[in-house]
Design an enzyme around this catalytic site. Structure first.
Site, PDB file in Angstrom:
ATOM      1  N   CYS A  91     107.498 -77.208 123.100  1.00 49.40           N
ATOM      2  CA  CYS A  91     108.577 -78.003 122.492  1.00 49.40           C
ATOM      3  C   CYS A  91     109.937 -77.630 123.060  1.00 49.40           C
ATOM      4  O   CYS A  91     110.957 -77.645 122.354  1.00 49.40           O
ATOM      5  CB  CYS A  91     108.598 -77.869 120.969  1.00 49.40           C
ATOM      6  N   HIS A 124     114.513 -75.381 121.138  1.00 51.70           N
ATOM      7  CA  HIS A 124     113.282 -76.034 120.697  1.00 51.70           C
ATOM      8  C   HIS A 124     113.672 -77.469 120.346  1.00 51.70           C
ATOM      9  O   HIS A 124     114.787 -77.706 119.863  1.00 51.70           O
ATOM     10  CB  HIS A 124     112.780 -75.289 119.462  1.00 51.70           C
ATOM     11  N   LYS A 131     105.488 -68.983 110.272  1.00 45.29           N
ATOM     12  CA  LYS A 131     105.660 -68.052 111.395  1.00 45.29           C
ATOM     13  C   LYS A 131     105.934 -66.643 110.903  1.00 45.29           C
ATOM     14  O   LYS A 131     106.044 -65.712 111.703  1.00 45.29           O
ATOM     15  CB  LYS A 131     106.828 -68.504 112.279  1.00 45.29           C
ATOM     16  N   ASP A 154     119.067 -71.596 114.500  1.00 47.70           N
ATOM     17  CA  ASP A 154     117.614 -71.726 114.394  1.00 47.70           C
ATOM     18  C   ASP A 154     117.039 -70.304 114.431  1.00 47.70           C
ATOM     19  O   ASP A 154     116.990 -69.673 115.486  1.00 47.70           O
ATOM     20  CB  ASP A 154     117.115 -72.568 115.578  1.00 47.70           C
ATOM     21  N   GLN A 202     112.391 -67.809 115.210  1.00 48.31           N
ATOM     22  CA  GLN A 202     111.731 -66.746 115.971  1.00 48.31           C
ATOM     23  C   GLN A 202     112.411 -65.395 115.752  1.00 48.31           C
ATOM     24  O   GLN A 202     112.073 -64.427 116.432  1.00 48.31           O
ATOM     25  CB  GLN A 202     111.715 -67.093 117.472  1.00 48.31           C
TER      26      GLN A 202
HETATM   27  N1  PMP Z   1     112.592 -73.686 116.321  1.00 46.46           N
HETATM   28  C1  PMP Z   1     111.889 -72.771 116.986  1.00 46.46           C
HETATM   29  C2  PMP Z   1     112.620 -71.795 117.869  1.00 46.46           C
HETATM   30  C3  PMP Z   1     110.508 -72.727 116.862  1.00 46.46           C
HETATM   31  O1  PMP Z   1     109.809 -71.821 117.534  1.00 46.46           O
HETATM   32  C4  PMP Z   1     109.866 -73.658 116.013  1.00 46.46           C
HETATM   33  C5  PMP Z   1     108.357 -73.657 115.847  1.00 46.46           C
HETATM   34  N2  PMP Z   1     107.645 -73.853 117.040  1.00 46.46           N
HETATM   35  C6  PMP Z   1     110.638 -74.588 115.325  1.00 46.46           C
HETATM   36  C7  PMP Z   1     111.998 -74.573 115.496  1.00 46.46           C
HETATM   37  C8  PMP Z   1     110.038 -75.609 114.413  1.00 46.46           C
HETATM   38  O2  PMP Z   1     109.437 -75.020 113.320  1.00 46.46           O
HETATM   39  P1  PMP Z   1     108.501 -75.890 112.350  1.00 46.46           P
HETATM   40  O3  PMP Z   1     107.616 -76.677 113.233  1.00 46.46           O
HETATM   41  O4  PMP Z   1     107.804 -74.858 111.569  1.00 46.46           O
HETATM   42  O5  PMP Z   1     109.387 -76.751 111.541  1.00 46.46           O
END
Ligand code: PMP
Length: 422
Positions: free
Chosen positions: A378, A135, A238, A212, A215
Site C-alpha cells: 500500500c 501508506h 497491528k 500515522d 507502525q
Molecule cells: N498506515 C500504515 C503505516 C500502515 O502500515 C497501515 C496498515 N497496513 C495503515 C495505515 C492502515 O491501517 P488499517 O488498514 O488497519 O486501517
C-alpha cells in the site's frame, strides 16, 4: 531494560506453534497484522460470554456493566498512548481515523461546525504537505480532500537512504501550509521519522499535524500529547489486538472544534426534525454501535504490551531488525530499502531480490514455512521512488525469535539459485 522472556511470550501465542508446508512457522508479517495473545482472545470471549449488552443505553445491569467495560477499555488504551480525557476516539482502524479527520475538515470547509470550526476550513491554493513515503491510507483521503476543496498537495521527498529530505521539508512547509500529515514510521522503510522537527515546522506556520502512528504505537514507548501532534491514528490489529478497532487521538480542544464526519445515533444531545446538537468528543465522532468487545480486547492488548515494557519490546525488535539487515546485506543480489544506520528504526526490513519477482520470493519462503509480506505494501509512490513495483518485507513483533529470523535468512539465501537468477 529487562530482556523479553520469549518462551513465556510464545506460550501466549498458540498459533505460532504450528507447521506450515512441513516446516515450523516463522511468522514475519507482523507489520501487516500481528498475532493475538491468548489474553486478548480470552478478554473478548469473557466479555461476550458474560457481560455483553448495548452500551450507553438502557437501565439494566448488563448494559451498565458493558458500558463500564467499554469505557474502562478506552481509559486503558488512552493511558497506553498518554491520551487524556476525551482525547481517544474509537474508529474501525487507522484508515477510518484518517478519513474521519479529512472528511471533518471538508465539512468545516463547507461551513459546518460554526465559528469554532473555521480554523480548519481550507481555501483554494492552501497546501496539504505529506511525505513521499505514505501508506495509501494517509495519502488518498488527502487527495480526495484536496480535490473537493481546491487545496494542493505537496510531498516531502524521500532520500536515497530512506530518510525524509528535511531540507526540502523546511522549504515546502510555508505560509500556505494548513495541514502536515506524515507517518511516524514508514511501513516499508521501518525508519522512525524526525517527528519533533516536522511538528516544529508545522507549528511555525500554524498548520495542523496528523500522524500515522500505525507502525509505531505497537513497537515504541509513545506519549502522543508529548509529541505535540494535533491528531494521530493507530490500528488495534497491528498491536496484538482485535480487527475492526483503532484509535484516533486528538487534542481535546481541537476534537471539540471539529465537526463530525459520521452522524447518527449515540453522538447527539438533542435532535429535532430539522437539526441536531452534538456531544463533545469522543462521542461526537462515534455514531452508531461501537466495536465494544473489540475495545475490551484492545485494552487487554495494551495491558499485555505494557506488562512487557515498551522499551524492552523496542530493544528486542531492533535487535531482530539488525539481525535481518546484517544477514540480508551479505546475500548477493539483495537490495535493501532504507538501509541506513543514521536514523532510529523499528523491527522490519524490506528488500528486492535482483532477477526474482517479490511474489516468487514470497511463495518460495512460504514453501519453507516463512511468512513475509510481498507487493507494494500500500505504498506505490514510495516503491516508484525506488524504481520498484514490489518488495519483500519481513517484520517482527514481541514474539519473534532470532531463530525465526535465521530460518528466514537461510531460506532467502536459496532464492536466487532456485529461480536461476545470477
Ligand atoms: N498506515 C500504515 C503505516 C500502515 O502500515 C497501515 C496498515 N497496513 C495503515 C495505515 C492502515 O491501517 P488499517 O488498514 O488497519 O486501517
Amino acid at each position: 531494560v529487562t530482556p523479553l522472556d520469549l518462551d513465556a511470550i510464545r506460550a501466549d501465542f498458540p498459533l505460532l506453534a504450528q507447521e506450515v508446508n512441513g516446516h515450523p512457522l516463522a511468522y514475519l508479517d507482523s507489520a501487516a497484522t500481528s498475532q493475538k495473545p491468548q489474553q486478548v482472545i480470552d478478554a473478548e470471549v469473557e466479555f461476550l460470554t458474560h457481560t455483553n449488552a448495548a452500551v450507553h443505553r438502557g437501565a439494566h445491569t448488563l448494559a451498565a456493566e458493558s458500558t463500564d467495560a467499554f469505557e474502562d477499555a478506552r481509559d486503558a488504551v488512552a493511558a497506553f498512548v498518554g491520551a487524556g480525557e476525551g482525547e481517544l476516539v474509537w474508529t474501525s482502524g487507522a484508515t477510518a481515523g484518517i478519513n474521519l479527520i479529512a472528511y471533518a475538515i471538508g465539512n468545516a470547509t463547507l461551513g459546518r461546525g460554526g465559528p469554532a470550526a473555521r480554523r480548519f476550513a481550507l481555501h483554494p491554493d492552501d497546501e496539504i504537505v505529506l511525505t513521499e513515503s505514505e501508506h495509501h491510507a494517509n495519502l488518498i483521503p488527502w487527495q480526495e480532500l484536496a480535490a473537493r476543496t481546491g487545496a494542493r498537495l505537496r510531498h516531502i521527498p524521500v532520500l536515497d537512504d530512506g530518510q525524509l529530505d528535511m531540507a526540502a521539508a523546511t522549504e515546502l512547509i510555508g505560509d500556505r501550509t494548513r495541514i502536515v500529515a506524515f507517518p511516524h514510521v514508514s511501513n516499508v522503510l521501518g525508519i522512525i521519522n524526525p517527528i519533533d522537527d516536522l511538528v516544529a515546522l508545522a507549528r511555525g506556520v500554524d498548520a495542523i499535524t496528523v500522524m500515522d502512528a500505525c507502525q509505531s504505537v505497537p513497537h515504541l514507548s509513545i506519549d502522543l500529547p508529548a509529541t505535540g501532534v494535533d491528531f494521530a491514528v493507530f490500528s488495534g490489529h497491528k498491536m496484538l489486538g482485535p480487527y475492526g478497532i483503532g484509535g484516533l487521538y486528538g487534542k481535546h480542544e481541537l476534537l471539540n472544534a471539529l465537526p463530525p464526519f459520521l452522524t447518527g445515533g449515540s453522538m447527539i444531545t438533542t435532535v429535532t426534525l430539522d437539526e441536531a446538537q452534538y456531544l463533545p468528543s469522543p462521542q461526537r465522532f462515534e455514531a452508531g454501535t461501537q466495536p465494544v468487545s473489540q475495545a475490551v480486547g484492545l485494552a487487554a492488548a495494551a495491558r499485555y504490551l505494557r506488562s512487557l515494557g515498551m522499551d524492552a519490546v523496542h530493544a528486542h525488535e531492533v535487535d531482530l531488525e539488525r539481525r535481518m539487515r546484517d544477514g540480508l546485506s551479505e546475500i548477493p543480489g539483495i537490495r535493501l530499502l532504507g538501509d541506513t544506520d543514521a536514523a532510529p528504526r523499528v523491527g522490519l526490513a524490506s528488500f528486492a531480490v535482483e532477477g526474482v519477482h517479490a511474489h516468487d520470493v514470497g511463495q518460495f519462503l512460504d514453501s519453507r514455512g516463512v511468512a513475509v509480506r510481498v507487493g507494494h505494501h500500500c505504498a506505490q509512490p514510495l516503491h516508484r521512488r525506488f524504481g520498484l513495483t514490489a518488495s519483500v518485507r519481513a517484520s517482527a513483533s514481541v514474539y519473534t525469535t532470532p531463530d525465526e529470523v535465521d530460518r528466514f535468512l537461510d531460506a532467502t539465501r536459496g532464492v536466487r539459485a532456485f529461480f536461476g537468477a545470477s
